[in-house]
Design an enzyme around this catalytic site. Structure first.
Site, mmCIF file in Angstrom:
data_model
loop_
_atom_site.group_PDB
_atom_site.id
_atom_site.type_symbol
_atom_site.label_atom_id
_atom_site.label_comp_id
_atom_site.label_asym_id
_atom_site.label_seq_id
_atom_site.Cartn_x
_atom_site.Cartn_y
_atom_site.Cartn_z
ATOM 1 N N HIS A 181 -1.377 -12.488 3.577
ATOM 2 C CA HIS A 181 -1.403 -13.189 2.279
ATOM 3 C C HIS A 181 -2.645 -12.814 1.473
ATOM 4 C CE1 HIS A 181 1.689 -15.861 4.097
ATOM 5 N NE2 HIS A 181 0.916 -15.738 5.171
ATOM 6 N N SER A 237 -14.829 5.525 -18.415
ATOM 7 C CA SER A 237 -14.229 4.801 -19.534
ATOM 8 C C SER A 237 -14.825 5.342 -20.823
ATOM 9 C CB SER A 237 -14.534 3.313 -19.405
ATOM 10 O OG SER A 237 -14.478 2.683 -20.673
ATOM 11 N N LYS A 259 -18.387 2.520 -15.996
ATOM 12 C CA LYS A 259 -17.161 2.464 -15.205
ATOM 13 C C LYS A 259 -16.936 3.671 -14.292
ATOM 14 C CE LYS A 259 -14.043 0.023 -15.528
ATOM 15 N NZ LYS A 259 -13.209 -1.119 -15.650
ATOM 16 N N GLU A 279 -4.224 4.562 -8.913
ATOM 17 C CA GLU A 279 -3.337 3.783 -9.787
ATOM 18 C C GLU A 279 -2.089 4.588 -10.143
ATOM 19 O OE1 GLU A 279 -5.732 2.086 -13.085
ATOM 20 O OE2 GLU A 279 -7.380 2.312 -11.674
#
Ligand code: ARG
Length: 473
Positions: free
Chosen positions: A168, A289, A295, A302
């Site tokens: 979980h 970024s 960043k 992704e």
């Protein structure tokens, strides 16, 4: 009888099938019909199939030997040219099969017209596409094996590294990072097995099924099948030109593999985030970024996650194309190729990216250990200890360990840090519980069951995974 000038000089409609037509295709028909824009990717396989067919036509005496030799030499010359220059893409030529035939005719003249004896584009495309998918599977297998190797190598090195195991996405029990990585290796090994199985099933040769009914020429289907590395010919000509199960099998294997990759990708994304900080991707696997100078984004992970969605959509799409399609061939079947090509490209990149990331990622062992130390991850070990040492039924032991957790939480402590006096204060049956394997290291070391997370098990499992990469003889 009067001479009919129209019959004598038919207008040039289509060299391959224009005989019965007086008019050429509408512009939109030509555009919707042409597949050369994508099926040019079949060219090597289509040439190989044509060469095998020509050799067979020669061996069986169906066409004159000198024509057959001219055809084979011409096809081999096309292969050399196209290797160097690429395939010519001429929409007038409709698809790769007509391109091969037209270019062969330009090179060797009218003998080229004998190549299409005893075959149809229907068995031809089914053969070429099977050969293409077979190569695609072989390429994925090589990449999957490299991926498993990378996982097993890093797993062996991290056999002692403590990682919070989650259920979980809540801290559940401590595990070793090596064990977790080998979980992904098991999934990849199943993907390898599944691709091998799909390869075995597709490896039958449709060539010689012709349009749908077989042929009256005395062809030798065993010969063409053997020349093309198939295990034998397909058994039913109608099935052979209609069946695209092999493409669906391939897409399912690709989707399943991509889904597995997406779960690891998701973990990399989560683990690379600041609140977790379990992994640091090197510069080579990070993106910046355009507005936030600080960043480091895990874009490759992704995109692996994202590509999985696209691949499973391609599987669903081709299933929809095939649903309720009557036997035998229909042009809908031409739509089988793009989903397979696209899935191949997406999966190939996903596997390359995942293997690269995995090989180069830095694991922050201290951060993992810190996270495992929060959330009373060894509460199960306390319950197990109560069962073993105090003879409690597990349910009762579970209750008691739960009370200890509640107490620790209320006092801002971790279960593993509780002093002997505190344990006894919670419940006298907890006397001596400080000897239970409540430390993270003791907990993982105790889980020596087969398939468990103990470091010694993980080291052996990593070696076993590498051994399983070798296909059974
Ligand atoms: N380009 C076609 C395909 O990919 C080749 C087969 C054409 N067959 C036909 N009967 N028109 O399916």
């Amino acid at each position: 009888m009067a001479h009919d000038p129209e019959a004598a000089a038919p207008p040039p409609v289509n060299r391959a099938w224009g005989g019965r037509f007086a008019q050429g295709p509408a512009e939109a028909l030509q555009a919707i019909n042409a597949s050369i824009g994508f099926d040019h990717r079949l060219w090597r396989h289509d040439l190989a199939g044509s060469i095998a067919h020509a050799r067979m036509l020669e061996a069986t005496g169906i066409i004159p030997a000198d024509d057959a030799r001219a055809i084979v030499a011409g096809l081999e010359a096309l292969a050399r040219d196209w290797d160097a220059e690429g395939v010519p893409i001429e929409p007038d030529l409709e698809d790769i099969h007509m391109t091969v035939e037209a270019k062969l005719a330009q090179r060797i003249g009218p003998a080229a017209g004998r190549l299409h004896t005893a075959r149809s584009r229907n068995d031809q495309v089914a053969t070429s596409f099977r050969l293409w998918v077979r190569d695609a599977i072989d390429a994925h297998l090589a990449r999957l094996e490299a991926f498993v190797r990378a996982l097993a190598t890093r797993a062996e090195a991290e056999a002692d590294t403590i990682l919070p195991g989650f259920t979980h996405l809540q801290v559940a029990q401590p595990v070793t990072l090596g064990h977790h990585l080998l979980a992904h290796a098991e999934a990849a090994l199943r993907d390898i097995d599944r691709f091998r199985e799909a390869r075995r099933r597709l490896n039958r040769c449709p060539l010689g099924s012709a349009a749908l009914a077989g042929t009256g020429f005395p062809i030798d289907r065993d010969m063409t099948a053997a020349l093309l590395g198939f295990d034998g010919p397909t058994a039913n000509s109608i099935d052979a030109v209609s069946d695209r199960d092999f493409a669906l099998d391939y897409l399912f294997c690709a989707a399943q593999t991509a889904l597995h990759l997406s779960r690891l990708a998701e973990e990399i994304v989560v683990w690379a985030s600041q609140p977790f900080g379990f992994v640091v991707l090197p510069d080579a696997w990070s993106t910046g970024s355009s507005i936030m100078p600080q960043k480091r984004n895990p874009d490759a992970a992704e995109l692996v996650r994202g590509h999985a969605g696209r691949i499973l959509g391609l599987l669903a799409g081709l299933m929809a194309t095939l649903k309720a399609l009557p036997l035998a061939y229909a042009k809908d079947l031409q739509d089988d190729k793009e989903p397979v090509f696209t899935a191949h490209d997406l999966l190939d990149l996903s596997l390359a990216a995942m293997t690269g990331m995995l090989a180069e990622v830095t694991f922050d062992r201290a951060a993992m250990r810190r996270a495992a130390g929060r959330g009373h991850a060894t509460a199960t070990d306390l319950a197990d200890w109560l069962v073993r040492t105090k003879g409690l039924p597990f349910r009762e032991a579970h209750q008691l360990a739960g009370r200890a957790v509640r107490w620790a939480e209320a006092h801002g402590r971790e279960l593993a840090e509780l002093a002997p006096a505190e344990l006894v204060a919670i419940d006298p049956r907890l006397e001596g519980a400080e000897a239970a394997p409540l430390s993270l290291e003791a907990s993982v070391a105790s889980r020596t069951s087969f398939g468990g997370t103990a470091p010694q098990r993980v080291r052996a499992a990593a070696r076993a995974v590498l051994a399983r990469l070798e296909p059974a003889a």
